[in-house]
Design a protein around this motif. Sequence first.
Motif, PDB file in Angstrom:
ATOM      1  N   LEU A  62      32.701  57.399  81.893  1.00 50.08           N
ATOM      2  CA  LEU A  62      32.174  56.058  82.113  1.00 50.08           C
ATOM      3  C   LEU A  62      32.847  55.080  81.172  1.00 50.08           C
ATOM      4  N   ASP A  63      32.984  53.830  81.593  1.00 52.73           N
ATOM      5  CA  ASP A  63      33.574  52.851  80.687  1.00 52.73           C
ATOM      6  C   ASP A  63      32.550  52.439  79.631  1.00 52.73           C
ATOM      7  N   SER A  64      33.031  51.795  78.583  1.00 52.92           N
ATOM      8  CA  SER A  64      32.184  51.483  77.425  1.00 52.92           C
ATOM      9  C   SER A  64      31.038  50.534  77.786  1.00 52.92           C
ATOM     10  N   ARG A  65      31.285  49.597  78.705  1.00 51.20           N
ATOM     11  CA  ARG A  65      30.232  48.645  79.087  1.00 51.20           C
ATOM     12  C   ARG A  65      29.043  49.371  79.692  1.00 51.20           C
ATOM     13  N   VAL A  66      29.309  50.266  80.625  1.00 55.74           N
ATOM     14  CA  VAL A  66      28.231  50.991  81.290  1.00 55.74           C
ATOM     15  C   VAL A  66      27.531  51.935  80.321  1.00 55.74           C
ATOM     16  N   ARG A  67      28.304  52.593  79.481  1.00 55.12           N
ATOM     17  CA  ARG A  67      27.725  53.532  78.518  1.00 55.12           C
ATOM     18  C   ARG A  67      26.803  52.805  77.533  1.00 55.12           C
ATOM     19  N   GLU A  68      27.229  51.633  77.054  1.00 52.04           N
ATOM     20  CA  GLU A  68      26.407  50.870  76.118  1.00 52.04           C
ATOM     21  C   GLU A  68      25.123  50.373  76.785  1.00 52.04           C
ATOM     22  N   ALA A  69      25.215  50.001  78.051  1.00 57.36           N
ATOM     23  CA  ALA A  69      24.023  49.559  78.772  1.00 57.36           C
ATOM     24  C   ALA A  69      23.020  50.701  78.915  1.00 57.36           C
ATOM     25  N   ILE A  70      23.521  51.891  79.180  1.00 58.00           N
ATOM     26  CA  ILE A  70      22.634  53.049  79.279  1.00 58.00           C
ATOM     27  C   ILE A  70      21.957  53.304  77.938  1.00 58.00           C
ATOM     28  N   ASN A  71      22.719  53.233  76.855  1.00 59.60           N
ATOM     29  CA  ASN A  71      22.142  53.461  75.528  1.00 59.60           C
ATOM     30  C   ASN A  71      21.009  52.473  75.243  1.00 59.60           C
ATOM     31  N   ARG A  72      21.180  51.221  75.650  1.00 56.86           N
ATOM     32  CA  ARG A  72      20.121  50.234  75.453  1.00 56.86           C
ATOM     33  C   ARG A  72      18.908  50.561  76.319  1.00 56.86           C
ATOM     34  N   ASN A  73      19.179  50.888  77.573  1.00 50.97           N
ATOM     35  CA  ASN A  73      18.083  51.120  78.510  1.00 50.97           C
ATOM     36  C   ASN A  73      17.324  52.406  78.227  1.00 50.97           C
ATOM     37  N   MET A  74      17.931  53.321  77.496  1.00 51.27           N
ATOM     38  CA  MET A  74      17.249  54.574  77.200  1.00 51.27           C
ATOM     39  C   MET A  74      16.079  54.394  76.247  1.00 51.27           C
ATOM     40  N   GLN A  75      15.968  53.221  75.627  1.00 52.81           N
ATOM     41  CA  GLN A  75      14.793  52.950  74.794  1.00 52.81           C
ATOM     42  C   GLN A  75      13.530  52.881  75.648  1.00 52.81           C
ATOM     43  N   GLU A  76      13.668  52.366  76.858  1.00 51.82           N
ATOM     44  CA  GLU A  76      12.569  52.312  77.817  1.00 51.82           C
ATOM     45  C   GLU A  76      13.130  52.640  79.199  1.00 51.82           C
ATOM     46  N   PRO A  77      13.382  53.909  79.479  1.00 48.19           N
ATOM     47  CA  PRO A  77      14.008  54.291  80.750  1.00 48.19           C
ATOM     48  C   PRO A  77      13.169  53.861  81.950  1.00 48.19           C
ATOM     49  N   ASN A  78      13.871  53.461  82.995  1.00 48.13           N
ATOM     50  CA  ASN A  78      13.208  53.173  84.263  1.00 48.13           C
ATOM     51  C   ASN A  78      14.071  53.713  85.390  1.00 48.13           C
ATOM     52  N   LEU A  79      13.624  53.562  86.614  1.00 47.45           N
ATOM     53  CA  LEU A  79      14.327  54.162  87.748  1.00 47.45           C
ATOM     54  C   LEU A  79      15.717  53.586  87.971  1.00 47.45           C
ATOM     55  N   HIS A  80      16.049  52.479  87.318  1.00 52.52           N
ATOM     56  CA  HIS A  80      17.356  51.849  87.505  1.00 52.52           C
ATOM     57  C   HIS A  80      18.264  52.018  86.285  1.00 52.52           C
ATOM     58  N   THR A  81      17.873  52.872  85.358  1.00 53.39           N
ATOM     59  CA  THR A  81      18.640  53.059  84.122  1.00 53.39           C
ATOM     60  C   THR A  81      20.076  53.494  84.392  1.00 53.39           C
ATOM     61  N   PHE A  82      20.281  54.313  85.418  1.00 52.19           N
ATOM     62  CA  PHE A  82      21.611  54.865  85.673  1.00 52.19           C
ATOM     63  C   PHE A  82      22.301  54.248  86.888  1.00 52.19           C
ATOM     64  N   ASP A  83      21.775  53.136  87.402  1.00 52.17           N
ATOM     65  CA  ASP A  83      22.340  52.551  88.624  1.00 52.17           C
ATOM     66  C   ASP A  83      23.828  52.221  88.479  1.00 52.17           C
ATOM     67  N   ASP A  84      24.171  51.511  87.412  1.00 54.27           N
ATOM     68  CA  ASP A  84      25.573  51.109  87.227  1.00 54.27           C
ATOM     69  C   ASP A  84      26.473  52.332  87.052  1.00 54.27           C
ATOM     70  N   ALA A  85      25.986  53.324  86.317  1.00 60.17           N
ATOM     71  CA  ALA A  85      26.781  54.533  86.095  1.00 60.17           C
ATOM     72  C   ALA A  85      26.959  55.304  87.398  1.00 60.17           C
ATOM     73  N   GLN A  86      25.900  55.391  88.197  1.00 58.05           N
ATOM     74  CA  GLN A  86      25.995  56.097  89.469  1.00 58.05           C
ATOM     75  C   GLN A  86      27.003  55.419  90.391  1.00 58.05           C
ATOM     76  N   LEU A  87      26.966  54.091  90.429  1.00 56.33           N
ATOM     77  CA  LEU A  87      27.914  53.352  91.263  1.00 56.33           C
ATOM     78  C   LEU A  87      29.342  53.540  90.761  1.00 56.33           C
ATOM     79  N   GLN A  88      29.522  53.553  89.436  1.00 57.67           N
ATOM     80  CA  GLN A  88      30.872  53.725  88.890  1.00 57.67           C
ATOM     81  C   GLN A  88      31.434  55.110  89.230  1.00 57.67           C
ATOM     82  N   ILE A  89      30.603  56.134  89.137  1.00 54.12           N
ATOM     83  CA  ILE A  89      31.070  57.480  89.470  1.00 54.12           C
ATOM     84  C   ILE A  89      31.307  57.613  90.972  1.00 54.12           C
ATOM     85  N   TYR A  90      30.472  56.960  91.777  1.00 54.51           N
ATOM     86  CA  TYR A  90      30.683  56.954  93.224  1.00 54.51           C
ATOM     87  C   TYR A  90      32.045  56.343  93.546  1.00 54.51           C
TER      88      TYR A  90
END
Length: 221
Positions: free
Chosen positions: A162-190
């Motif tokens: 994953l690129d750094s932007r998406v990885r950093e966003a996941i790290n932030r969102n992991m403080q309060e995970p929700n169903l959309h925490t991995f949306d950007d990462a899933q789209l990038q891998i797709y």
Amino acid sequence: MGSERMEMRKRQMSVQQESAAGGTAPTQQGQPGQQANPRGSNACCFCWCCCCSCSWNEDRDERSQKAAFDVKEGTADSEDCPKPTLEEVRTWGQSFDKLMCCPAGRNSFRQFLRTEFSEENMLFWLACDEFRREANKSAIEEKARAIYEDYISILSPKEVSLDSRVREAINRNMQEPNLHTFDDAQLQIYTLMQRDSYPRYMNSPVYKNLFNTLSEQSPES
């Protein structure tokens, strides 16, 4: 095997850099990730980010070894689905979306990814797809941590690229995970699978042998 995985990772990173520089990503899979309210970037509070010692990390090595074994042996091997028809296999060549919408197509594509030592991309996509359908709020954080450990952590043998932007966003969102925490990462891998692996799959023995076998069995032939 190690050198082949490194070569695959370099190629994936190159595809991601080209994608970031220009071009549009497919919109059928994934939606813009919803950012949880960031509380600051104190990464040391993330037990799942491998930067502190806590009970969650104590058995990390054991889980990582099991995950590596599962990938090597293919224990969580395939989705339950009927054998594809010749017409279905033909449609896989029309677009990557049609391939990914078909369980049998995903299984065949995953078999191909395994030969390229990049099966973790499909495993991650499937994990995110299942995660987004989780209805039990109490299970969301636990499943988010499991996905992070399996596919985002740099210590995982199944870490996805994953690129750094998406990885950093996941790290932030992991403080309060929700169903959309991995949306950007899933789209990038797709997008990565679509642009990097799918064209090779269509020319691979995995696809050609399946197509030829079904063609020989078809009444039309």
